[in-house]
Motif scaffolding. Sequence first.
Motif, PDB file in Angstrom:
ATOM      1  N   ILE A 219      -2.040   8.137   4.903  1.00 18.26           N
ATOM      2  CA  ILE A 219      -1.917   9.259   5.849  1.00 18.26           C
ATOM      3  C   ILE A 219      -0.458   9.687   5.982  1.00 18.26           C
ATOM      4  CG2 ILE A 219      -2.222   9.931   8.265  1.00 18.26           C
ATOM      5  CD1 ILE A 219      -4.669   8.110   8.350  1.00 18.26           C
ATOM      6  N   HIS A 220       0.423   8.703   6.075  1.00 18.62           N
ATOM      7  CA  HIS A 220       1.855   9.014   6.177  1.00 18.62           C
ATOM      8  C   HIS A 220       2.346   9.760   4.940  1.00 18.62           C
ATOM      9  CE1 HIS A 220       6.224   7.423   6.853  1.00 18.62           C
ATOM     10  NE2 HIS A 220       6.089   8.694   7.177  1.00 18.62           N
ATOM     11  N   TRP A 221       1.883   9.326   3.775  1.00 17.28           N
ATOM     12  CA  TRP A 221       2.267   9.983   2.524  1.00 17.28           C
ATOM     13  C   TRP A 221       1.764  11.428   2.483  1.00 17.28           C
ATOM     14  CZ3 TRP A 221      -1.557  11.169  -1.282  1.00 17.28           C
ATOM     15  CH2 TRP A 221      -1.047  11.696  -2.474  1.00 17.28           C
ATOM     16  N   VAL A 222       0.544  11.654   2.954  1.00 20.02           N
ATOM     17  CA  VAL A 222       0.007  13.019   2.993  1.00 20.02           C
ATOM     18  C   VAL A 222       0.867  13.890   3.898  1.00 20.02           C
ATOM     19  CG1 VAL A 222      -1.946  14.427   3.743  1.00 20.02           C
ATOM     20  CG2 VAL A 222      -2.358  12.332   2.444  1.00 20.02           C
ATOM     21  N   TRP A 223       1.253  13.354   5.059  1.00 17.79           N
ATOM     22  CA  TRP A 223       2.070  14.127   5.997  1.00 17.79           C
ATOM     23  C   TRP A 223       3.444  14.428   5.415  1.00 17.79           C
ATOM     24  CZ3 TRP A 223       6.672  12.866   8.597  1.00 17.79           C
ATOM     25  CH2 TRP A 223       7.059  13.788   9.576  1.00 17.79           C
ATOM     26  N   LEU A 224       4.079  13.451   4.784  1.00 25.21           N
ATOM     27  CA  LEU A 224       5.407  13.660   4.211  1.00 25.21           C
ATOM     28  C   LEU A 224       5.401  14.700   3.104  1.00 25.21           C
ATOM     29  CD1 LEU A 224       6.926  10.058   3.969  1.00 25.21           C
ATOM     30  CD2 LEU A 224       7.558  11.873   5.549  1.00 25.21           C
ATOM     31  N   ASN A 225       4.274  14.827   2.417  1.00 24.90           N
ATOM     32  CA  ASN A 225       4.204  15.785   1.316  1.00 24.90           C
ATOM     33  C   ASN A 225       3.672  17.146   1.738  1.00 24.90           C
ATOM     34  OD1 ASN A 225       4.835  14.457  -1.513  1.00 24.90           O
ATOM     35  ND2 ASN A 225       3.865  12.898  -0.240  1.00 24.90           N
ATOM     36  N   GLY A 226       3.507  17.355   3.041  1.00 23.18           N
ATOM     37  CA  GLY A 226       3.147  18.685   3.515  1.00 23.18           C
ATOM     38  C   GLY A 226       1.681  18.888   3.799  1.00 23.18           C
ATOM     39  N   GLY A 227       0.905  17.813   3.922  1.00 30.82           N
ATOM     40  CA  GLY A 227      -0.500  17.964   4.263  1.00 30.82           C
ATOM     41  C   GLY A 227      -1.392  18.032   3.033  1.00 30.82           C
ATOM     42  N   ILE A 228      -2.680  18.237   3.281  1.00 29.40           N
ATOM     43  CA  ILE A 228      -3.654  18.198   2.194  1.00 29.40           C
ATOM     44  C   ILE A 228      -3.528  19.386   1.241  1.00 29.40           C
ATOM     45  CG2 ILE A 228      -5.333  16.866   3.526  1.00 29.40           C
ATOM     46  CD1 ILE A 228      -6.773  19.450   4.154  1.00 29.40           C
ATOM     47  N   GLY A 229      -2.751  20.392   1.617  1.00 29.26           N
ATOM     48  CA  GLY A 229      -2.579  21.536   0.722  1.00 29.26           C
ATOM     49  C   GLY A 229      -1.566  21.311  -0.368  1.00 29.26           C
ATOM     50  N   ALA A 230      -0.752  20.254  -0.274  1.00 22.58           N
ATOM     51  CA  ALA A 230       0.258  19.985  -1.294  1.00 22.58           C
ATOM     52  C   ALA A 230      -0.397  19.631  -2.615  1.00 22.58           C
ATOM     53  CB  ALA A 230       1.182  18.865  -0.828  1.00 22.58           C
ATOM     54  N   SER A 231       0.241  20.014  -3.698  1.00 24.30           N
ATOM     55  CA  SER A 231      -0.356  19.820  -5.023  1.00 24.30           C
ATOM     56  C   SER A 231      -0.525  18.337  -5.358  1.00 24.30           C
ATOM     57  CB  SER A 231       0.512  20.492  -6.090  1.00 24.30           C
ATOM     58  OG  SER A 231       1.823  19.940  -6.089  1.00 24.30           O
ATOM     59  N   ILE A 232       0.472  17.523  -5.050  1.00 26.34           N
ATOM     60  CA  ILE A 232       0.369  16.101  -5.385  1.00 26.34           C
ATOM     61  C   ILE A 232      -0.707  15.420  -4.548  1.00 26.34           C
ATOM     62  CG2 ILE A 232       2.167  15.393  -3.737  1.00 26.34           C
ATOM     63  CD1 ILE A 232       2.968  13.258  -5.776  1.00 26.34           C
ATOM     64  N   VAL A 233      -0.903  15.878  -3.316  1.00 27.18           N
ATOM     65  CA  VAL A 233      -1.956  15.314  -2.466  1.00 27.18           C
ATOM     66  C   VAL A 233      -3.320  15.664  -3.034  1.00 27.18           C
ATOM     67  CG1 VAL A 233      -2.985  15.352  -0.163  1.00 27.18           C
ATOM     68  CG2 VAL A 233      -0.496  15.337  -0.414  1.00 27.18           C
ATOM     69  N   GLN A 234      -3.501  16.894  -3.448  1.00 28.77           N
ATOM     70  CA  GLN A 234      -4.776  17.304  -4.021  1.00 28.77           C
ATOM     71  C   GLN A 234      -5.053  16.611  -5.351  1.00 28.77           C
ATOM     72  OE1 GLN A 234      -4.711  21.589  -4.222  1.00 28.77           O
ATOM     73  NE2 GLN A 234      -5.131  21.831  -2.039  1.00 28.77           N
ATOM     74  N   GLU A 235      -3.984  16.248  -6.065  1.00 28.85           N
ATOM     75  CA  GLU A 235      -4.162  15.555  -7.339  1.00 28.85           C
ATOM     76  C   GLU A 235      -4.516  14.092  -7.146  1.00 28.85           C
ATOM     77  OE1 GLU A 235      -4.008  16.511 -10.461  1.00 28.85           O
ATOM     78  OE2 GLU A 235      -3.353  18.587 -10.295  1.00 28.85           O
ATOM     79  N   PHE A 236      -3.868  13.435  -6.179  1.00 26.71           N
ATOM     80  CA  PHE A 236      -3.945  11.974  -6.106  1.00 26.71           C
ATOM     81  C   PHE A 236      -4.821  11.456  -4.975  1.00 26.71           C
ATOM     82  CE2 PHE A 236      -1.866   7.740  -5.382  1.00 26.71           C
ATOM     83  CZ  PHE A 236      -2.292   7.181  -6.576  1.00 26.71           C
ATOM     84  N   ALA A 237      -4.908  12.175  -3.852  1.00 27.42           N
ATOM     85  CA  ALA A 237      -5.691  11.692  -2.707  1.00 27.42           C
ATOM     86  C   ALA A 237      -7.162  11.451  -3.056  1.00 27.42           C
ATOM     87  CB  ALA A 237      -5.563  12.671  -1.535  1.00 27.42           C
ATOM     88  N   PRO A 238      -7.829  12.334  -3.825  1.00 28.04           N
ATOM     89  CA  PRO A 238      -9.223  12.034  -4.185  1.00 28.04           C
ATOM     90  C   PRO A 238      -9.376  10.714  -4.935  1.00 28.04           C
ATOM     91  CG  PRO A 238      -8.722  14.335  -4.620  1.00 28.04           C
ATOM     92  CD  PRO A 238      -7.433  13.678  -4.293  1.00 28.04           C
ATOM     93  N   ARG A 239      -8.381  10.342  -5.718  1.00 25.87           N
ATOM     94  CA  ARG A 239      -8.451   9.077  -6.432  1.00 25.87           C
ATOM     95  C   ARG A 239      -8.385   7.896  -5.468  1.00 25.87           C
ATOM     96  NH1 ARG A 239      -7.548   9.190 -11.969  1.00 25.87           N
ATOM     97  NH2 ARG A 239      -7.354  11.287 -12.813  1.00 25.87           N
TER      98      ARG A 239
END
Length: 413
Positions: A219-239
Motif C-alpha cells: 500500500i505504501h509503495w502504491v501511494w509513493l508512486n502516485g496511486g493505482i493510476g501510475a504505470s508501474i502500479v498497474q504493471e506490478f500490483a496485479p502480480r
Amino acid sequence: MHQKLLRSAHYIELGSYQYWPVLVPRGIRLYTYEQIPVFLKDNPYITDGYRAYLPSRLCLKSLFILSNETVNIWSHLLGFVLFFTLGIYDLTAVLPAAGASREDFVICSVCLFCFQVCMLCSVGYHLFCCHRSEKTSRRWMALDYAGISIGILGCYVSGVFYAFYCNNYWRQVYLITVLAMILAVFFAQIHPSYLTQQWHRLRSIIFCSVSGYGIIPTIHWVWLNGGIGASIVQEFAPRVVVMYFIAAVAFLFYISKVPERYFPGQLNYLGSSHQVWHILAVVMLYWWHQSTVYIMQYRHSRPCPEYSPDLSTSMKFLTLRLWTLPNELRAMKLRTEAVLFLTSGLLPAGWASILLGVLKNQQDCLGSEINFLFCNQVQNRSSCTGTMERWAVRLSSQITAVFFLLGKHEQRK
C-alpha cells in the motif's frame, strides 16, 4: 513376476481399491492411522499408507516407495530442481541480457537460494518424519517451518528491493523489519510447545501474520508512486494480488483438509489437501520469481530520476522548510511594510514594481523548492497536486498582503 521380486513385494490397501503389489525395501511396511505413533497423527482423514518406526537409512530408501508422503516429497524435490535450474538460467542468460548490476545478481541469487532451501527443508521433513525417534521427527518439523520462513524472506527481499528501487530509505526500513520478524519466528521455535498440536493454530496465525505484513509496504509503495493510476502500479500490483490469491487458496486447503474431509480413506495417496498445498506453494514461488524478473527488467528499462536524494535527509529538510516558510513570509511582509513606511514618497518611480517582481520571484522559488523536495520523492507529480494546492493557498495568503501594500503605495504615487 520374478520370484525374487515377489519375495520383496508387499500387498497393501490403496484406499478403497483392491490389493496392489508395491515393491518396497526390506524392513519397510506401511501402517494405518490407528497403528502409527501419536506424533504422526495429524490428519485422521488419511487412513493408511503411513511409514513409521524407521531408522534414517530406511527413511532415505522410502523415497522410492509409494506412500501417502510420496507426492509431498517429490513435488518439492522437483520444485528444488526447478528453482536450481532457474537460478543457473537467470545468472547466465536473463540478467546479462537485461544489463543487470551486481545488486541484481545478488538479489536474484538470494531469492532463488531461499526458495531452494524452502523446498529442501520440506523434502527433509516429509522424508524423515517417519523416523522411529520422535525427537528426530520434531527436529525435521522445526526445519520445515524454518524453511517456510526462509521462503517468505526470499519473496520479501526481491519484492521490497525492486518496489523501492529508487527509494533507499524505505527499502532499508522494510527489509530490516522483515528480517526482524523472521528472526522472531526462529526464536519462537525454541519454545518447547511450539511444535505441539496445541500450538497448531498459533503457528498458522504467526505465519499468516508474517506473510500478510507484505500488504503494508505494498500500500505504501502504491501511494509513493502516485496511486493505482501510475504505470508501474498497474504493471506490478496485479502480480502481487495473484501471488496473495494463490497463497490464500493454498492455505485454505491446508487448514480445511478438503477434499479428503469429504472422502475419508479415498485420497490417501493422491489428491489430499496437503499435496495440493505443496503444489500451489511451488506455483506461487515460481509466479513470484517470474514477477521479480519482470519488474527487474521494467526498472532497467525505466531508470530512476537523475536526482533521487535520500528520503530521510530530504524529508527532514522538507519538514523544516515547511515549518519555517510561514514565518519567513510574515517577515517578508513586515520588511516590506517597514521599507514602504520609511521611504514613503521617497522611492524613485518604478522601484515598487521592481520590489514586487523580486517578491514574486521569491514566491516562485519557494514553490519550486517545495515541488522539488516533495514531488521528486514520489516520482509522480500527480500525487503532489493536493499538497501543492494547499501550500499555494497558504503562500498566496501571505504574499497577497505584500502585494496589497505595494499596490497602495503605487496608487499614492
